[in-house]
Design a protein around this motif. Structure first.
Motif, mmCIF file in Angstrom:
data_model
loop_
_atom_site.group_PDB
_atom_site.id
_atom_site.type_symbol
_atom_site.label_atom_id
_atom_site.label_comp_id
_atom_site.label_asym_id
_atom_site.label_seq_id
_atom_site.Cartn_x
_atom_site.Cartn_y
_atom_site.Cartn_z
ATOM 1 N N GLU A 48 0.822 -1.203 0.000
ATOM 2 C CA GLU A 48 0.000 0.000 0.000
ATOM 3 C C GLU A 48 0.862 1.262 0.000
ATOM 4 O O GLU A 48 2.052 1.219 0.299
ATOM 5 C CB GLU A 48 -0.883 0.023 1.260
ATOM 6 C CG GLU A 48 -1.963 -1.025 1.306
ATOM 7 C CD GLU A 48 -2.673 -1.007 2.646
ATOM 8 O OE1 GLU A 48 -3.739 -0.372 2.737
ATOM 9 O OE2 GLU A 48 -2.159 -1.624 3.594
ATOM 10 N N ALA A 250 -4.793 -10.432 1.499
ATOM 11 C CA ALA A 250 -5.737 -9.324 1.378
ATOM 12 C C ALA A 250 -5.366 -8.412 0.219
ATOM 13 O O ALA A 250 -6.241 -7.961 -0.530
ATOM 14 C CB ALA A 250 -5.769 -8.537 2.688
ATOM 15 N N LEU A 251 -4.078 -8.144 0.048
ATOM 16 C CA LEU A 251 -3.623 -7.246 -1.013
ATOM 17 C C LEU A 251 -3.933 -7.828 -2.387
ATOM 18 O O LEU A 251 -4.480 -7.153 -3.259
ATOM 19 C CB LEU A 251 -2.118 -7.004 -0.872
ATOM 20 C CG LEU A 251 -1.491 -5.960 -1.793
ATOM 21 C CD1 LEU A 251 -1.947 -4.566 -1.390
ATOM 22 C CD2 LEU A 251 0.031 -6.052 -1.742
ATOM 23 N N SER A 254 -7.702 -8.245 -3.192
ATOM 24 C CA SER A 254 -8.473 -7.028 -3.427
ATOM 25 C C SER A 254 -8.494 -6.609 -4.887
ATOM 26 O O SER A 254 -9.235 -5.690 -5.257
ATOM 27 C CB SER A 254 -7.882 -5.881 -2.592
ATOM 28 O OG SER A 254 -6.591 -5.535 -3.064
ATOM 29 N N ARG A 263 -14.292 -13.874 -7.826
ATOM 30 C CA ARG A 263 -14.388 -12.620 -7.113
ATOM 31 C C ARG A 263 -14.375 -12.901 -5.641
ATOM 32 O O ARG A 263 -15.251 -13.503 -5.106
ATOM 33 C CB ARG A 263 -15.718 -11.970 -7.420
ATOM 34 C CG ARG A 263 -15.633 -10.528 -7.641
ATOM 35 C CD ARG A 263 -16.922 -9.939 -8.001
ATOM 36 N NE ARG A 263 -18.058 -10.704 -7.616
ATOM 37 C CZ ARG A 263 -19.265 -10.427 -8.002
ATOM 38 N NH1 ARG A 263 -19.488 -9.427 -8.790
ATOM 39 N NH2 ARG A 263 -20.285 -11.171 -7.619
ATOM 40 N N GLU A 266 -10.939 -13.417 -0.319
ATOM 41 C CA GLU A 266 -10.389 -12.812 0.894
ATOM 42 C C GLU A 266 -11.156 -11.529 1.242
ATOM 43 O O GLU A 266 -11.482 -10.736 0.372
ATOM 44 C CB GLU A 266 -8.903 -12.473 0.702
ATOM 45 C CG GLU A 266 -8.037 -13.689 0.469
ATOM 46 C CD GLU A 266 -8.060 -14.648 1.630
ATOM 47 O OE1 GLU A 266 -8.228 -14.191 2.788
ATOM 48 O OE2 GLU A 266 -7.903 -15.858 1.407
ATOM 49 N N PRO A 268 -11.703 -7.794 2.408
ATOM 50 C CA PRO A 268 -10.850 -6.621 2.207
ATOM 51 C C PRO A 268 -10.221 -6.183 3.518
ATOM 52 O O PRO A 268 -10.711 -6.483 4.604
ATOM 53 C CB PRO A 268 -11.833 -5.566 1.671
ATOM 54 C CG PRO A 268 -13.171 -5.994 2.186
ATOM 55 C CD PRO A 268 -13.129 -7.496 2.213
ATOM 56 N N HIS A 270 -9.398 -3.864 6.571
ATOM 57 C CA HIS A 270 -10.142 -2.849 7.304
ATOM 58 C C HIS A 270 -9.161 -1.884 7.945
ATOM 59 O O HIS A 270 -8.054 -2.250 8.335
ATOM 60 C CB HIS A 270 -11.022 -3.502 8.372
ATOM 61 C CG HIS A 270 -12.083 -4.398 7.807
ATOM 62 N ND1 HIS A 270 -13.166 -3.907 7.102
ATOM 63 C CD2 HIS A 270 -12.207 -5.749 7.809
ATOM 64 C CE1 HIS A 270 -13.936 -4.931 6.715
ATOM 65 N NE2 HIS A 270 -13.372 -6.053 7.127
#
Length: 326
Positions: A48, A250-251, A254, A263, A266, A268, A270
């Motif tokens: 991120e 998660a990364l 997403s 789709r 995992e 997303p 938070h």
């Protein structure tokens, strides 16, 4: 095979003004990152915003002096004057904003000539022809070589930035978000150009990005970062198809996929990434981790070898992996 470019326990902190006058805070931008890139191999560094990716890139080309640790080129530190001279010729960087990195008063040809002159890699009488050839190599026609940067599209500006980086015939290109400022059609063109250049010139890439589609096209190895720390590293196809660290899951989960049946999968992430001026204790991901355990907030995880991947996570300290040195 010996590494071409290597980061050894790289640390970079910044001092910024605090809330109280005359007191400063420490930004823990990068806190102990080690990796190596072998010749003809390419590494993707993802995470991120705020994870420290661009700081690493700037340390690799010595725009930032590391707080601790080192960067080595073919096993030799670049911290010496001779090392930095070698670095300037053999490792070049392509910046995120192509328009902002090009001199607005210089033509495309002169931008390349200035690079050739500064790095002393060509005789003056050869510079114009070399500049035009470098521009042609990235898809800028000789008839356009006298244009100023604002007369080119964003994609063409990025091509000029790549041509400038290629001027000293480097071994390594550091690419900082090379497609983030472009629309989808231009992104595809730039990726295609980078794939072709890597094949034709034998380039090694270190790619800083949040775009996993670019990683799939360009990278052999992948390093996933969170708040200045590594969380997972290994072969890019392996991690992209089967991430194991909760943050990597998660990364990668997403990312939107065209197939509705995939789709995912995992949940997303938070919350927001914590401030790098006050990173959490223990594992830095623990405040947002869906699989957090009591030890995670207390003890920093060591690297665990799980197959071909290295994972910094306490979930793998119960016999699922083999502990190792970071």
């Amino acid at each position: 095979m010996s590494p071409l470019l290597e980061a050894v326990n790289l640390v970079k902190h910044f001092q910024v003004k605090g809330d109280v006058p005359f007191l400063s805070k420490t930004v823990h931008a990068v806190d102990g990152i080690s990796f190596s890139i072998e010749p003809d191999r390419s590494l993707g560094i993802v995470g991120e915003s705020g994870s420290g990716k661009t700081t690493i890139a700037r340390c690799l080309v010595r725009l930032y002096k590391p707080t601790a640790g080192d960067v080595c080129l073919e096993g030799k530190s670049i911290s010496t004057r001779a090392g930095i001279r070698q670095l300037r010729k053999r490792v070049q960087m392509v910046f995120q904003d192509p328009g902002g990195s090009l001199n607005p008063k210089f033509s495309a040809e002169r931008i390349i000539r200035e690079s050739l002159l500064h790095l002393r890699v060509a005789k003056r009488r050869e510079m114009r022809s070399m500049a035009v050839e470098l521009l042609r190599q990235v898809g800028i026609q000789p008839s356009d070589s006298k244009k100023l940067p604002h007369q080119f599209s964003g994609g063409q500006q990025q091509r000029i930035a790549v041509a400038r980086a290629l001027a000293p015939r480097p071994d390594v290109l550091i690419l900082d978000e090379p497609t983030s400022a472009l629309d989808l059609s231009l992104q595809a063109q730039i990726i295609g150009m980078l794939v072709a250049l890597r094949k034709d010139l034998g380039l090694t890439y270190a790619l800083i990005t949040h775009d996993l589609a670019v990683v799939r096209q360009l990278c052999d190895q992948l390093l996933v970062m969170y708040l200045g720390k590594p969380v997972e590293s290994g072969p890019a196809p392996l991690i992209l198809s089967g991430p194991q660290h909760p943050y990597s899951k998660a990364l990668i989960g997403s990312v939107l996929r065209p197939d509705p049946e995939t789709r995912d999968l995992e949940a997303p992430l938070h919350g927001e990434i914590p401030s790098p001026t006050a990173p959490p204790s223990g594992c830095r991901f623990h405040p947002r981790c869906p699989e957090c355990m009591p030890i995670c907030s207390v003890e920093e995880p060591i690297p665990w070898q799980v197959g071909e991947a290295t994972i910094w996570c306490h979930l793998f300290s119960d016999g699922h992996g083999t502990g190792g040195d970071e």
